[in-house]
Write an enzyme that holds these catalytic residues in place. Structure first.
Site, PDB file in Angstrom:
ATOM      1  N   CYS A 138      -3.844  -0.657   3.304  1.00 60.92           N
ATOM      2  CA  CYS A 138      -3.166  -0.603   4.593  1.00 60.92           C
ATOM      3  C   CYS A 138      -1.899   0.234   4.415  1.00 60.92           C
ATOM      4  O   CYS A 138      -1.215   0.100   3.404  1.00 60.92           O
ATOM      5  CB  CYS A 138      -2.769  -2.009   5.037  1.00 60.92           C
ATOM      6  SG  CYS A 138      -4.179  -3.107   5.169  1.00 60.92           S
ATOM      7  N   HIS A 197      -4.350  -4.376  -1.565  1.00 63.19           N
ATOM      8  CA  HIS A 197      -3.581  -4.700  -0.374  1.00 63.19           C
ATOM      9  C   HIS A 197      -2.225  -4.037  -0.483  1.00 63.19           C
ATOM     10  O   HIS A 197      -1.565  -4.143  -1.514  1.00 63.19           O
ATOM     11  CB  HIS A 197      -3.402  -6.217  -0.256  1.00 63.19           C
ATOM     12  CG  HIS A 197      -4.651  -6.924   0.128  1.00 63.19           C
ATOM     13  ND1 HIS A 197      -5.196  -6.859   1.375  1.00 63.19           N
ATOM     14  CD2 HIS A 197      -5.486  -7.709  -0.598  1.00 63.19           C
ATOM     15  CE1 HIS A 197      -6.301  -7.578   1.428  1.00 63.19           C
ATOM     16  NE2 HIS A 197      -6.509  -8.103   0.238  1.00 63.19           N
TER      17      HIS A 197
END
Lengths: 529, 375
Positions: B186, B144
């Site tokens: 991301c 992440h």
């Protein structure tokens, strides 16, 4: 005649018949050079034994224990040993570099349930456990211990590098050496456990690579990760210790044992059936013994299954059995020797099968869980009780919170759980005759009797009174009072202050009644209105 | 005409020989996420591991860091497996996996130490990145992330500046020849914005401000199995074998916006060669330039290496008395053993200073005449 020296190579290459006469002379030359010139070492004296023990457990599960034992008749303490055959080089170098006397390292997932499975051969704690005895020539034991745990973490792909002084102890009374020992000064012992350590394929892979036959032949072909980790208990270990070389015990051999114990669950792997086979357990069968092993055997525990009525059928039939007192009880094992060519016959593989001849005893269980505010729990069990025994049936439940409207006006009394029912067919001591209902007294014709050897009885337990967590029901009233007071006093005053306006009022001039009143007041001497 | 053709052909061969200056390949594959619902990050890393191993890089040249154990997780309905395609088609965990850093060992500090080589001396060899100035290194990270950072195990993060500095340290220490950096998180492009060392090529799964999305869930396992970008990269890599001539431009085209929803990005300005001359196997495989020779070399057998312990062992047999095994539970001996006295250490400086201060204050207050009662 093995070619030994570089110089002799040329001689070996041109082995023409004419050289035959020159050979005795060359031989003499070699002998003169003496044993110091021998470059060719003696055949190394190490041997491998592998064994697999399959134990059907009382609960229907089956336990499989692999042991691979390499014994090396060598003195590892001396430097200069560089020829490794069966004994793995990674471990041999560890022993000589860190001056180890004993090393025991295990990785376990799960817990051995002795109550259901019986006593284990060798139990290990959940997680990783490492205990080591160092030789008494080691000066800084703590430093060697730290370096050893780092090296082992690299070999076995485990986080053993987290072992430090915060989780290492020096036991003073237990963990005596399991191998040969002259004196036991516990200063050279270190013990650490990492309970959080996970065991998975990456720990099994290097463990398998230490085996002489790796996973290509012998019993180690059964070691496939996807079956071995789908178990209730998985424990793999490495044990190194010095043992006696012969009966007189005048010299030392090094013994390396690699053990792996798994317990296959009857419901998860066996789909509820108690029939087991090697193929069902490991999804593989045995095809040949390890060519490097001097012994390669499979033992199946057939002790309790010869005595009872229900017999365990083992297929193929064993040629030999082995009986001994193991862990305090006498046990019988069926032996399958993979070196015996009759075992692995024309079908070219050995798939041991264990089959039960009679269906299992436990009859019937029906359980219907509760649905909130719809239906209650229902549990029905048919049990056959052994004679002269005590059987306890217990159920655990949790207490939940009800909605506040569902409480009775006296909730602190508790809530009732309905009593349990026991319907039993009890054998009679005296055979009863079948009765005619019209002629016998009423107390004898409550239950219909099918045959006189047993009688039916229905018993009930006490109801259970359970205290549920009860909220304080006066609290809503208290809260309303408090809130209203606060609102009235604080907010109300504020509202009044903000919205109240003041006006000046003219006093009224008065009428007839006022003039009359003033007359009377003047007469009295009081000031007028 | 033939002569000129042959001349051109040998020149081309020579040029091909010098295409890449590397002699060995390394891979550092990192998954930074913990917890069962981040299954897809572990599957991402393992699928790159699988491809890299298949194309020839051995385990000794791969540093694999997985922050959590998915294969033997109690929630995994099929233990010892990690799948990348739904319906459990491809098990990327395999039977031969070697995880070098697992669970709590995957931290920012350990990652940076692996890259820069500043590791404690007792670290085993399999946990080190022993690259040299002729090594091509593939670094793959997933987890992440956000704009300028990547989260490690939900408790710490690494910033793009730290990463760029680590690569500069590697360059100054001559720890790589060329470096390929791939990140699937991301806003992944933010992680390569700050690189300033030469010979680095970077790929990311999404631009700044975009999220990288996951591919497909499996109903039996209950979680998403892979991220989209790595899923299509895996499909692309499955077509490559060690003698493929596919180049980096094809890798840049993998997963267009229609498939990936995010826009993958790449950065090649720091890289000296043209990407169309860079083969996929320069980074993902271990393809060496091999020259086959027909010369023969004769070796001298070294007679110094021999097992001399045989004679010494025989001598020992006569000298030693019979040995015996230790008693496992010698109750009498245990009861009567004296507890080990702890080594006496002299009191430390702080305690001595404190006592000196107390005594000084006492005598200053009450006068020196009390001394004769003390001593």
């Amino acid at each position: 005649m093995p070619a030994v020296h570089g110089g002799e190579r040329r001689w070996e290459a041109e082995a023409a018949p004419g050289m035959a006469a020159a050979r005795p002379l060359a031989l003499l030359v070699l002998l003169v050079l003496g044993p110091g010139g021998w470059g060719f070492a003696d055949p190394p004296r190490d041997s491998l034994r592998e064994e697999l023990v399959i134990t059907p457990l009382p609960s229907g599960d089956v336990a499989a224990t692999f042991q691979f034992r390499t014994r090396w008749d060598s003195e590892l303490q001396r430097e200069g040993v560089s020829h490794y055959r069966l004994f793995p080089k990674a471990l041999g170098q560890l022993i000589s570099k860190y001056s180890l006397r004993e090393l025991h390292l295990s990785f376990t997932q799960g817990f051995w349930r002795t109550r259901y499975w019986g006593p284990p051969f060798l139990q290990a704690p959940s997680g990783a456990e490492l205990w080591v005895w160092f030789q008494d020539t080691v000066t800084d034991v703590d430093k060697s211990w730290k370096e050893l745990s780092n090296v082992l973490s690299g070999i076995f792909c485990a986080s053993l590098n987290f072992i430090d002084s915060t989780n290492t102890v020096i036991p003073t009374a237990s963990f005596k050496p399991l191998g040969l020992a002259n004196d036991t000064d516990h200063y050279f012992l270190r013990y650490a456990v990492l309970p959080r350590e996970v065991v998975c394929t990456e720990n099994l892979t290097p463990w398998k690579k230490l085996l002489p036959c790796s996973s290509k032949a012998g019993l180690s072909v059964l070691l496939k990760a996807d079956r071995l980790f789908h178990t209730s208990y998985h424990s793999q270990a490495v044990h190194i210790r010095p043992v006696c070389r012969n009966a007189h015990c005048t010299s030392i051999s090094w013994e390396l044992r690699q053990t792996l114990s798994v317990v296959f669950d009857a419901f998860i792997t066996g789909q509820g059936k108690k029939d087991w086979s090697l193929f069902r357990m490991f999804s593989r069968t045995l095809t040949e013994p390890c060519p490097l092993a001097s012994e390669s055997r499979v033992y199946v525990d057939i002790t309790s299954y010869n005595q009872d009525n229900e017999t365990l059928e083992v297929n193929p039939l064993p040629t030999t059995t082995y009986q001994d007192v193991i862990l305090g009880t006498r046990k019988t094992y069926a032996v399958y020797d993979l070196h015996d060519t009759a075992i692995i016959n024309n079908s070219r593989n050995l798939n041991l099968q264990l089959k039960w001849k009679k269906p299992p005893e436990n009859g019937y269980i029906h359980y219907q869980p509760a649905q909130d505010r719809l239906q209650p729990h229902l549990l029905e069990m048919l049990i056959q009780l052994p004679a002269n025994s005590v059987t306890k049936v217990s159920i655990q439940f949790e207490r939940a919170l009800l909605k506040w409207t569902e409480y009775t006006p006296d909730p602190n009394h508790g809530f009732y759980v309905s009593p349990s029912v026991l319907s039993a067919l009890v054998p009679s001591m005296v055979a009863a005759k079948p009765v005619d209902w019209e002629e016998s007294p009423l107390f004898n014709s409550l239950f219909p009797v099918s045959d006189g050897s047993n009688y039916f009885v229905r018993l009930y337990t006490e109801p259970l009174l359970v205290n549920l967590p009860t909220p304080d029901f006066s609290m809503p009233y208290n809260v309303i009072c408090l809130t209203c007071t606060v609102v009235a006093v604080c907010y109300g005053s504020f509202y009044n202050l903000l919205t109240r306006t003041f006006r000046i009022e003219e006093p009224s001039t008065g009428g007839l009644a006022k003039r009359l009143a003033n007359l009377i007041r003047r007469a009295r001497g009081v000031p007028p209105l | 005409m033939w002569a000129s053709f042959i001349c051109w052909w040998t020149q081309d061969q020579a040029e091909q020989f010098f295409r890449s200056g590397h002699t060995n390949n390394w891979a550092v594959l990192v998954c930074t996420s913990r917890f069962w619902f981040n299954y897809r990050h572990v599957a991402n890393t393992l699928s790159v591991y699988r491809s890299v191993k298949r194309l020839g890089i051995p385990d000794s040249h791969i540093v694999l860091m997985l922050a959590d154990d998915m294969a033997c997780n109690p929630r995994n309905p099929k233990p010892a497996t990690v799948f990348s395609h739904k319906n459990m088609e491809l098990n990327v965990y395999g039977d031969d996996v070697e995880v070098d850093y697992r669970s709590y060992e995957v931290t920012v500090e350990n990652f940076l130490r692996v890259l820069t080589g500043r590791i404690p001396p007792s670290t085993p060899r399999s946990k080190r990145l022993l690259s040299d100035d002729r090594s091509n290194i593939l670094i793959y990270m997933t987890g992440h992330g956000g704009n300028g950072f990547l989260k490690f195990q939900d408790s710490e993060e690494i910033t793009n500046i730290e990463l760029a500095d680590a690569f500069e340290q590697m360059w100054q220490k001559r720890r790589y020849n060329e470096l390929l950096f791939i990140i699937d998180t991301c806003q992944g492009a933010s992680m390569y914005e700050r690189f300033y060392s030469p010979n680095i090529m970077a790929l990311a799964s999404s631009q700044v401000g975009e999220d990288s999305l996951s591919h497909q869930p499996d109903p039996a396992i209950g979680v998403h199995l892979m991220d989209r970008y790595t899923f299509y990269v895996l499909e692309f890599l499955e077509e490559i074998n060690p003698d493929s001539q596919t180049n980096m431009n094809d890798l840049f085209q993998v997963c267009p916006k229609s498939l990936c929803v995010s826009t993958p990005g790449h950065r090649t300005d720091l890289f000296q060669r043209d990407p169309k001359n860079v083969l996929i196997t320069d980074f993902f495989g271990s393809v060496r330039k091999v020259e086959i020779t027909t010369e023969t070399i004769s070796l001298q057998r070294d007679s110094g290496i021999m097992e001399s312990s045989h004679e010494e062992g025989q001598r020992d047999e006569e000298l030693m008395e019979p040995l015996k095994y230790a008693e496992q539970l010698p109750v009498a001996q245990i009861i009567h053993q004296k507890p080990k006295l702890k080594d006496w250490h002299p009191p430390g400086g702080f305690i001595l200073g404190l006592w000196a201060l107390i005594i000084m204050v006492f005598f200053k207050t009450y006068g020196i005449k009390h001394m004769k009662f003390i001593f």
